[in-house]
Design an enzyme around this catalytic site. Structure first.
Site, mmCIF file in Angstrom:
data_model
loop_
_atom_site.group_PDB
_atom_site.id
_atom_site.type_symbol
_atom_site.label_atom_id
_atom_site.label_comp_id
_atom_site.label_asym_id
_atom_site.label_seq_id
_atom_site.Cartn_x
_atom_site.Cartn_y
_atom_site.Cartn_z
ATOM 1 C CG ASP A 40 25.141 32.093 31.913
ATOM 2 O OD1 ASP A 40 25.972 32.964 32.202
ATOM 3 O OD2 ASP A 40 24.684 31.286 32.743
ATOM 4 C CG ASP A 94 26.429 31.925 39.461
ATOM 5 O OD1 ASP A 94 26.496 32.901 38.692
ATOM 6 O OD2 ASP A 94 26.335 30.758 39.066
HETATM 7 C C1 GLA Z 1 25.769 30.561 35.443
HETATM 8 C C2 GLA Z 1 24.725 31.600 35.859
HETATM 9 C C3 GLA Z 1 23.717 30.970 36.815
HETATM 10 C C4 GLA Z 1 23.069 29.760 36.157
HETATM 11 C C5 GLA Z 1 24.140 28.789 35.703
HETATM 12 C C6 GLA Z 1 23.570 27.658 34.888
HETATM 13 O O1 GLA Z 1 26.572 30.182 36.514
HETATM 14 O O2 GLA Z 1 25.336 32.708 36.449
HETATM 15 O O3 GLA Z 1 22.735 31.920 37.186
HETATM 16 O O4 GLA Z 1 22.293 30.182 35.060
HETATM 17 O O5 GLA Z 1 25.130 29.415 34.895
HETATM 18 O O6 GLA Z 1 24.547 26.845 34.365
#
Ligand code: GLA
Length: 425
Positions: A178, A234
């Protein structure tokens, strides 16, 4: 001129020495050596020929904990998911990776090695990985390129080599990586390539999934750095989210895919990631889930299930295992689909598939009704094409004249397989 060339050569040589000296050092703390860190980055090759793209010849299929459980994840649930993947037939259908997202980590030990949350994962990651492997599945974990993960757990920045080694020792087959808690000056390619190269150095084939969907420049660097790359915020289980979540709905992911023309960067070994599936989750009707799934297949996005498999209803399970759709997703030509016709509320999306054994061209079309009223959608086809409904066990769809006309319900899609089209744009 000669003098300039000599100076440049010296600078390059010094840089190479720096890169050679520092890159293989597992304990290197980049944070305390910013100058050397940046210099090594400037010299870093963009591609690593040893990066194993063959393990991503087709986009991955699996399960990820985030959409279902967020931080409420533990080894009992993960074992239950592994059991369900097998007993439900999902593993047999092709879903192989079982990935634990954020929140499994608690700290680092005195050697800098990541320590799993002892309350939630008392048996440790190696035991869990062995369990998952024992089910014939592959095991995945999550980390982040920054100082911390997006949920504030220890990130891999400065510990890339240690973490890659640890993941390989635990038998990790998939790493989601990430983008949170990064210094503003950090070049994303360098941060990702550093982990990519650390994974390569372990000698273990590990699928590398870049999750930096908020960055507007993701297409400029991520395809070289990873096997797949998020390109959006997301996902949320809504068709057209509103308010603060307007950019998180299924339709908005689709628009982003079209706007960025992600299909142009997709090929075997390098996939655009539309984010994990919301099939099975509250918030989407069954018709919306079908359209969502078909569109993710069309985009050749990784298919990572994001729901609690213990409570998955049979219709959603059938959708995830749909043989025609899974086969199109895994099509060896490895192209992603694109928006082929735009009529406003209705659209047609098209993905070219590998020619059939009979030499005939094969295409997947998604006839999408985004709006709130049933609409007729017309797809023009060439004479002698054979059209089948991919959602309905490939039942034949009548061609009248040179077109297929179908009524598509609101917020839903009809998914067609067409054999025998000539090339048309
Ligand atoms: C980000 C990612 C998500 C998830 C969260 C976890 O927002 O885009 O898919 O992995 O972090 O903290």
């Amino acid at each position: 001129m000669k003098k300039i060339a000599t100076i440049l050569a010296c600078v390059a040589f010094a840089g190479m020495a720096q890169a050679q000296q520092t890159l293989p050092d597992p304990a290197r703390d980049y944070g305390s050596n910013t100058a050397g860190y940046m210099f090594a980055d400037v010299l870093a090759a963009r591609d690593n020929p040893a990066f194993n793209r063959a393990i991503a010849a087709t986009p991955p299929m699996g399960w990820n904990s985030w959409n279902a459980f967020r931080c409420d994840v533990d080894e009992t649930k993960i074992r239950a998911m592994a059991d369900s993947m097998v007993s439900s037939g999902l593993a047999k259908a092709g879903y192989r990776y079982l990935v634990i997202d954020d929140c499994w980590q608690s700290s680092r030990n005195k050697d800098g090695v990541l320590v799993p949350d002892a309350k939630r994962f008392p048996s440790g990651m190696k035991a869990l990985s062995d369990y998952v492997h024992g089910k014939g599945l592959k095991f995945g974990l999550y980390s982040a390129a920054g100082y911390k993960t997006c949920q504030g757990r220890p990130g891999s920045r400065g510990y890339e080599w240690t973490d890659a080694r640890t993941f390989a020792d635990w038998g990790v087959d998939y790493l989601k990586y990430d983008w949170c808690y990064m210094p503003a000056w950090q070049e994303p390619f360098d941060a990702y390539a550093r982990m990519r190269d650390a994974l390569v150095a372990t000698g273990r084939p590990i699928y590398f999934s870049a999750s930096a969907g908020l960055r507007p420049d993701v297409l400029e660097w991520a395809p070289q750095a990873a096997h797949s790359w998020r390109f959006n915020k997301d996902i949320r289980p809504c068709w057209d989210c509103t308010g603060d979540r307007a950019a998180n709905g299924i339709m908005s992911v689709l628009d982003r895919a079209s706007q960025l023309q992600v299909a142009l960067r997709v090929r075997p070994g390098s996939w655009s990631d539309a984010d994990m599936l919301e099939v099975g989750n509250h918030g989407l009707s069954m018709a919306e889930q079908r359209a969502h799934f078909a569109l993710w297949v069309l985009l050749a996005s990784p298919l990572m299930i994001g729901t609690d498999l213990r409570t998955l209803d049979p219709e959603a399970l059938d959708l995830l295992r749909n043989p025609a759709l899974v086969s199109a997703h895994q099509d060896p030509l490895g192209m992603a689909g694109f928006r082929y016709r735009d009529f406003g509320d209705t659209e047609i999306w098209r993905r070219w598939l590998k020619d059939g054994a009979d030499g005939k061209r094969r295409d997947m079309f998604v006839l999408l009704n985004r709006g709130n009223q049933a609409r007729e959608i017309e797809l023009e086809v060439d004479p002698d094409t054979v059209v089948s409904d991919m959602m309905a066990s490939m039942v034949a769809v009548p061609v009248i004249g040179q077109s297929v006309k179908l009524t598509v319900q609101p917020h839903s899609a009809t998914v067609l397989h067409v054999a025998g089209m000539r090339f048309k744009n």
